[in-house]
Design a protein around this motif. Structure first.
Motif, PDB file in Angstrom:
ATOM      1  N   ASP A 273      -8.923 -12.726   8.345  1.00 49.25           N
ATOM      2  CA  ASP A 273      -7.697 -13.009   7.595  1.00 49.25           C
ATOM      3  C   ASP A 273      -7.326 -11.844   6.685  1.00 49.25           C
ATOM      4  O   ASP A 273      -6.186 -11.357   6.705  1.00 49.25           O
ATOM      5  N   GLN A 274      -8.273 -11.385   5.911  1.00 49.35           N
ATOM      6  CA  GLN A 274      -7.971 -10.320   4.946  1.00 49.35           C
ATOM      7  C   GLN A 274      -7.705  -8.983   5.625  1.00 49.35           C
ATOM      8  O   GLN A 274      -6.819  -8.236   5.210  1.00 49.35           O
ATOM      9  N   LEU A 275      -8.446  -8.664   6.681  1.00 53.47           N
ATOM     10  CA  LEU A 275      -8.194  -7.403   7.388  1.00 53.47           C
ATOM     11  C   LEU A 275      -6.810  -7.383   8.023  1.00 53.47           C
ATOM     12  O   LEU A 275      -6.115  -6.359   7.984  1.00 53.47           O
ATOM     13  N   THR A 276      -6.409  -8.499   8.627  1.00 53.79           N
ATOM     14  CA  THR A 276      -5.077  -8.531   9.242  1.00 53.79           C
ATOM     15  C   THR A 276      -3.983  -8.448   8.190  1.00 53.79           C
ATOM     16  O   THR A 276      -2.955  -7.795   8.406  1.00 53.79           O
ATOM     17  N   LYS A 277      -4.191  -9.051   7.053  1.00 56.13           N
ATOM     18  CA  LYS A 277      -3.185  -8.986   5.984  1.00 56.13           C
ATOM     19  C   LYS A 277      -3.079  -7.571   5.415  1.00 56.13           C
ATOM     20  O   LYS A 277      -1.966  -7.100   5.152  1.00 56.13           O
ATOM     21  N   VAL A 278      -4.198  -6.904   5.239  1.00 50.39           N
ATOM     22  CA  VAL A 278      -4.170  -5.515   4.770  1.00 50.39           C
ATOM     23  C   VAL A 278      -3.450  -4.642   5.800  1.00 50.39           C
ATOM     24  O   VAL A 278      -2.635  -3.785   5.447  1.00 50.39           O
ATOM     25  N   TRP A 279      -3.733  -4.871   7.080  1.00 50.91           N
ATOM     26  CA  TRP A 279      -3.060  -4.113   8.140  1.00 50.91           C
ATOM     27  C   TRP A 279      -1.548  -4.318   8.071  1.00 50.91           C
ATOM     28  O   TRP A 279      -0.786  -3.352   8.176  1.00 50.91           O
ATOM     29  N   VAL A 280      -1.117  -5.553   7.900  1.00 46.89           N
ATOM     30  CA  VAL A 280       0.325  -5.843   7.798  1.00 46.89           C
ATOM     31  C   VAL A 280       0.913  -5.145   6.577  1.00 46.89           C
ATOM     32  O   VAL A 280       1.974  -4.498   6.661  1.00 46.89           O
ATOM     33  N   LEU A 281       0.255  -5.244   5.444  1.00 48.09           N
ATOM     34  CA  LEU A 281       0.762  -4.616   4.215  1.00 48.09           C
ATOM     35  C   LEU A 281       0.865  -3.099   4.352  1.00 48.09           C
ATOM     36  O   LEU A 281       1.776  -2.484   3.797  1.00 48.09           O
ATOM     37  N   GLN A 282      -0.049  -2.484   5.085  1.00 51.89           N
ATOM     38  CA  GLN A 282      -0.047  -1.028   5.242  1.00 51.89           C
ATOM     39  C   GLN A 282       0.906  -0.532   6.320  1.00 51.89           C
ATOM     40  O   GLN A 282       1.303   0.628   6.297  1.00 51.89           O
ATOM     41  N   ASN A 283       1.280  -1.401   7.257  1.00 53.25           N
ATOM     42  CA  ASN A 283       2.045  -0.939   8.410  1.00 53.25           C
ATOM     43  C   ASN A 283       3.440  -1.543   8.559  1.00 53.25           C
ATOM     44  O   ASN A 283       4.175  -1.128   9.457  1.00 53.25           O
ATOM     45  N   PHE A 284       3.793  -2.501   7.740  1.00 54.83           N
ATOM     46  CA  PHE A 284       5.085  -3.164   7.864  1.00 54.83           C
ATOM     47  C   PHE A 284       5.845  -3.110   6.551  1.00 54.83           C
ATOM     48  O   PHE A 284       5.244  -3.213   5.477  1.00 54.83           O
ATOM     49  N   GLU A 285       7.138  -3.001   6.653  1.00 49.24           N
ATOM     50  CA  GLU A 285       8.017  -3.209   5.506  1.00 49.24           C
ATOM     51  C   GLU A 285       8.287  -4.706   5.431  1.00 49.24           C
ATOM     52  O   GLU A 285       8.312  -5.391   6.461  1.00 49.24           O
TER      53      GLU A 285
END
Length: 176
Positions: free
Chosen positions: A32-44
């Motif tokens: 959960d946390q890794l996917t959320k960090v990925w989204v925060l770093q790669n998506f506007e």
């Protein structure tokens, strides 16, 4: 002697109670946390990428609870939902310590709910909102955007319902 008994009791909590599935809670939280960090770093915020004709990755923020309940309440709901998540996580964690080995469905249900609640609690604490990114839709119909923690809570709730309709298993007998 008393020290070894305490250690034995600690080990029993993680091997004989509902907490024997602790590894699943850790796995869900990490995913959960890794996917959320990925989204925060790669998506506007609001950005969306179509993966299938009925499924997108869409970065959304949920300031409320399920289906954005109280999402526009002005900020106080963050603390309400944080308090609820903490209280529920503690209560379910205590319940897990009291479950017997044969109560695997109930144990899995509670572990998934706790993991999901903690995953979303981390978001609320760090960002003030829950990071959502899984978007299912069909033509004009759109299901609210969700995340892995929400999936864990939903699967846990389904297992909880299934368990409530399952017959109770007889106690394990010490006689052979």
């Amino acid at each position: 002697m008393a020290g070894s008994q305490i250690e034995s009791n600690k080990v029993a909590i993680f091997t004989e109670s509902g907490w024997r599935f602790w590894w699943l809670a850790i796995l869900v939280l990490v995913a959960d946390q890794l996917t959320k960090v990925w989204v925060l770093q790669n998506f506007e915020f609001g950005e969306s990428i179509q993966l299938l004709p009925v499924f997108n990755f869409t970065y959304a923020r949920n300031y409320g609870a399920a289906f954005s309940f109280l999402g526009d309440a002005g900020g106080w709901q963050r603390w309400l939902f944080t308090g609820i998540a903490v209280a529920v996580s503690i209560a379910l964690s205590v319940w897990l310590t009291k479950l017997k080995r044969q109560q695997w469905k109930l144990s899995l249900a509670l572990v998934l709910i706790v993991a999901g609640a903690i995953g979303n609690l981390i978001d609320r604490s760090l960002y003030g909102y829950v990071v959502d990114f899984l978007h299912v839709y069909y033509q004009q119909w759109h299901y609210p955007v969700f995340n892995i923690a929400d999936c864990a809570i939903t699967i846990g709730a389904a297992l909880l319902i299934w368990d409530s309709f399952s017959p109770d298993l007889p106690e394990e007998s010490n006689q052979k």
